[in-house]
Design an enzyme around this catalytic site. Structure first.
Site, PDB file in Angstrom:
ATOM      1  N   ARG A   1       0.842  -1.199   0.000  1.00 31.08           N
ATOM      2  CA  ARG A   1       0.000   0.000   0.000  1.00 31.08           C
ATOM      3  C   ARG A   1       0.874   1.245   0.000  1.00 31.08           C
ATOM      4  O   ARG A   1       2.053   1.185   0.319  1.00 31.08           O
ATOM      5  CB  ARG A   1      -0.928   0.000   1.213  1.00 31.08           C
ATOM      6  CG  ARG A   1      -0.198   0.048   2.536  1.00 31.08           C
ATOM      7  CD  ARG A   1      -1.153   0.090   3.709  1.00 31.08           C
ATOM      8  NE  ARG A   1      -1.810  -1.189   3.934  1.00 31.08           N
ATOM      9  CZ  ARG A   1      -2.543  -1.475   4.994  1.00 31.08           C
ATOM     10  NH1 ARG A   1      -2.741  -0.573   5.919  1.00 31.08           N
ATOM     11  NH2 ARG A   1      -3.096  -2.658   5.140  1.00 31.08           N
ATOM     12  N   GLY A   2       0.265   2.352  -0.375  1.00 30.58           N
ATOM     13  CA  GLY A   2       1.003   3.609  -0.495  1.00 30.58           C
ATOM     14  C   GLY A   2       1.465   3.790  -1.923  1.00 30.58           C
ATOM     15  O   GLY A   2       2.025   2.873  -2.528  1.00 30.58           O
TER      16      GLY A   2
ATOM     17  N   GLY B   1       3.860   5.348  -3.509  1.00 31.30           N
ATOM     18  CA  GLY B   1       5.265   5.131  -3.842  1.00 31.30           C
ATOM     19  C   GLY B   1       5.651   3.671  -3.836  1.00 31.30           C
ATOM     20  O   GLY B   1       6.322   3.181  -4.750  1.00 31.30           O
TER      21      GLY B   1
ATOM     22  N   CYS C   1      -3.222   9.114   7.278  1.00 30.97           N
ATOM     23  CA  CYS C   1      -2.819   7.934   6.507  1.00 30.97           C
ATOM     24  C   CYS C   1      -1.317   7.684   6.679  1.00 30.97           C
ATOM     25  O   CYS C   1      -0.724   8.062   7.690  1.00 30.97           O
ATOM     26  CB  CYS C   1      -3.225   8.068   5.037  1.00 30.97           C
ATOM     27  SG  CYS C   1      -3.249   6.481   4.156  1.00 30.97           S
TER      28      CYS C   1
ATOM     29  N   SER D   1       2.151   8.158   4.521  1.00 32.00           N
ATOM     30  CA  SER D   1       2.842   8.662   3.339  1.00 32.00           C
ATOM     31  C   SER D   1       4.327   8.778   3.634  1.00 32.00           C
ATOM     32  O   SER D   1       4.735   9.506   4.542  1.00 32.00           O
ATOM     33  CB  SER D   1       2.286  10.036   2.943  1.00 32.00           C
ATOM     34  OG  SER D   1       3.191  10.729   2.108  1.00 32.00           O
ATOM     35  N   LYS D   2       5.143   8.055   2.864  1.00 35.74           N
ATOM     36  CA  LYS D   2       6.597   8.122   3.037  1.00 35.74           C
ATOM     37  C   LYS D   2       7.115   9.541   2.775  1.00 35.74           C
ATOM     38  O   LYS D   2       8.050  10.004   3.437  1.00 35.74           O
ATOM     39  CB  LYS D   2       7.290   7.132   2.099  1.00 35.74           C
ATOM     40  CG  LYS D   2       7.226   5.682   2.565  1.00 35.74           C
ATOM     41  CD  LYS D   2       8.102   5.456   3.773  1.00 35.74           C
ATOM     42  CE  LYS D   2       8.163   4.000   4.184  1.00 35.74           C
ATOM     43  NZ  LYS D   2       8.880   3.817   5.463  1.00 35.74           N
ATOM     44  N   ALA D   3       6.511  10.227   1.794  1.00 31.93           N
ATOM     45  CA  ALA D   3       6.945  11.588   1.472  1.00 31.93           C
ATOM     46  C   ALA D   3       6.637  12.540   2.624  1.00 31.93           C
ATOM     47  O   ALA D   3       7.478  13.357   3.016  1.00 31.93           O
ATOM     48  CB  ALA D   3       6.277  12.061   0.185  1.00 31.93           C
TER      49      ALA D   3
ATOM     50  N   ASP E   1      -2.093  10.387  -3.437  1.00 34.42           N
ATOM     51  CA  ASP E   1      -2.059   9.259  -4.363  1.00 34.42           C
ATOM     52  C   ASP E   1      -1.996   9.757  -5.792  1.00 34.42           C
ATOM     53  O   ASP E   1      -1.296   9.193  -6.622  1.00 34.42           O
ATOM     54  CB  ASP E   1      -3.278   8.362  -4.152  1.00 34.42           C
ATOM     55  CG  ASP E   1      -3.003   7.275  -3.129  1.00 34.42           C
ATOM     56  OD1 ASP E   1      -2.851   6.119  -3.541  1.00 34.42           O
ATOM     57  OD2 ASP E   1      -2.901   7.588  -1.932  1.00 34.42           O
TER      58      ASP E   1
ATOM     59  N   ASN F   1      -6.418  11.607  -2.369  1.00 35.61           N
ATOM     60  CA  ASN F   1      -5.673  10.923  -1.314  1.00 35.61           C
ATOM     61  C   ASN F   1      -6.656  10.146  -0.449  1.00 35.61           C
ATOM     62  O   ASN F   1      -7.865  10.151  -0.683  1.00 35.61           O
ATOM     63  CB  ASN F   1      -4.873  11.932  -0.480  1.00 35.61           C
ATOM     64  CG  ASN F   1      -3.798  11.272   0.365  1.00 35.61           C
ATOM     65  OD1 ASN F   1      -3.043  10.418  -0.118  1.00 35.61           O
ATOM     66  ND2 ASN F   1      -3.723  11.636   1.628  1.00 35.61           N
ATOM     67  N   LYS F   2      -6.146   9.475   0.565  1.00 37.10           N
ATOM     68  CA  LYS F   2      -6.948   8.611   1.435  1.00 37.10           C
ATOM     69  C   LYS F   2      -8.202   9.337   1.918  1.00 37.10           C
ATOM     70  O   LYS F   2      -8.164  10.509   2.247  1.00 37.10           O
ATOM     71  CB  LYS F   2      -6.096   8.164   2.624  1.00 37.10           C
ATOM     72  CG  LYS F   2      -6.759   7.157   3.536  1.00 37.10           C
ATOM     73  CD  LYS F   2      -7.226   5.922   2.797  1.00 37.10           C
ATOM     74  CE  LYS F   2      -6.098   5.205   2.082  1.00 37.10           C
ATOM     75  NZ  LYS F   2      -6.571   4.084   1.239  1.00 37.10           N
TER      76      LYS F   2
END
Length: 324
Positions: free
Chosen positions: A22-23, A25, A135, A137-139, A204, A214-215
């Protein structure tokens, strides 16, 4: 004879569909890696055979999640280069190398983009800031992590993010870096916005007019932030910008299984005239967003069209590289 697709492609597609991966990226990098494995393990004897395998593999991966544009953009990155090599008369091993190298290049650029976003975004975080996020998010996490590493005394409010609880992942990851975390239910976001200095969230997909997909719940948080005059920052790599929206295409919002919201055993006991709706994403209008942080710098939402023209202008002239 049909194309021989390696099991890793099917496994990756299933993991993306079930949200085990999931996610945006991670989905994009997984898709690129699946194409790389297809090229590495292919038993193709001719360039055309390998090209057909990669096209079929791309279609399998493409059909998993309709909203996350990072997935088709990853496939486009690899397949656009492979198609150019194929049409240029590349032999089998050159074609294989092009696919493998393009996938590795995409994965490397994607990971570097997150680091760069962290460096750029952290400059907008001030000492003492209380940040709200939603949510996983790596960013977005990269921005907060970098700010904390710079010695800024920050605290992060993390929403639980029902129904898949991605907030738990975010809370634990931030805490593992030593960042103080407050974990709240989604519906408490407005209640705690008055103590929030900035909102930092991921995306997203980003459309040509600067709207953010996004989520589910993102738009509500952005709305209440605007009400409280709190800055909303969206952290997103440029491959999350949606090229088809330049031509007016609407982004499809994925509807997921009701059993993610209500367990199947319980749902069976409910009256038949109750419907459970479970959209995975919502749309945040650009007027609720102050800035978008990309690896190329910080832009206002209305400048999204410029990123799209520069990054994906070529995509408007052609059909998808995996289409016949």
């Amino acid at each position: 004879m049909g194309a021989m697709i390696v099991k890793e492609v099917y496994e990756t597609a299933e993991k993306i569909k079930s949200m085990e991966i999931r996610g945006a990226g991670r989905i994009a990098r997984a898709a690129a890696q699946a194409l790389m494995i297809q090229a590495e393990k292919s038993k193709a004897k001719e360039p055309e055979e390998l090209w057909n395998e990669l096209k079929v593999a791309s279609k399998i991966l493409y059909n998993t999640r309709p909203t996350a544009v990072s997935l088709p953009n990853a496939l486009r990155y690899v397949m656009h280069r492979v198609k150019a090599a194929y049409l240029g008369g590349a032999d089998l091993e050159t074609l294989r190398f092009t696919a493998i190298n393009s996938a590795k290049e995409f994965i490397y650029n994607s990971e570097k983009a997150i680091e760069r976003i962290g460096e750029i975004g952290a400059k907008r975080i001030e000492d003492g800031d209380i940040i709200m996020t939603h949510c996983h998010s790596k960013a977005a996490i990269s921005v907060m992590k970098k700010a904390f590493e710079q010695g800024k005394n920050i605290k992060v409010i993390v929403t639980e993010t029902r129904p898949k609880w991605q907030g738990k992942i975010t809370a634990k990851e931030l805490a593992s870096y030593g960042i103080p975390v407050i974990y709240i239910v989604d519906s408490a976001a407005r209640h705690y916005m008055k103590m929030t200095d900035k909102v930092v969230m991921g995306a997203d997909s980003i459309t040509a007019n600067g709207a953010v997909i996004n989520k589910i719940g993102t738009s509500l948080i952005a709305l209440t932030a605007k009400e409280h005059r709190v800055w909303v920052m969206i952290a997103a790599e440029t491959y999350k910008f949606h090229p088809a929206t330049m031509l007016g295409q609407l982004v499809e919002i994925e509807m997921r299984d009701p059993t993610e919201v209500i367990p199947e055993e319980e749902l069976r006991t409910w009256p038949k005239n109750i419907e459970v709706w479970n959209p995975a994403f919502d749309v945040t209008p650009p007027e609720y967003i102050d800035v978008i942080i990309t690896e190329r710098g910080i832009i206002p939402p209305y400048a999204a069209i410029d990123i799209l023209k520069e990054e994906f202008g070529w995509a408007l002239k052609y059909k998808e590289p995996w289409e016949d």
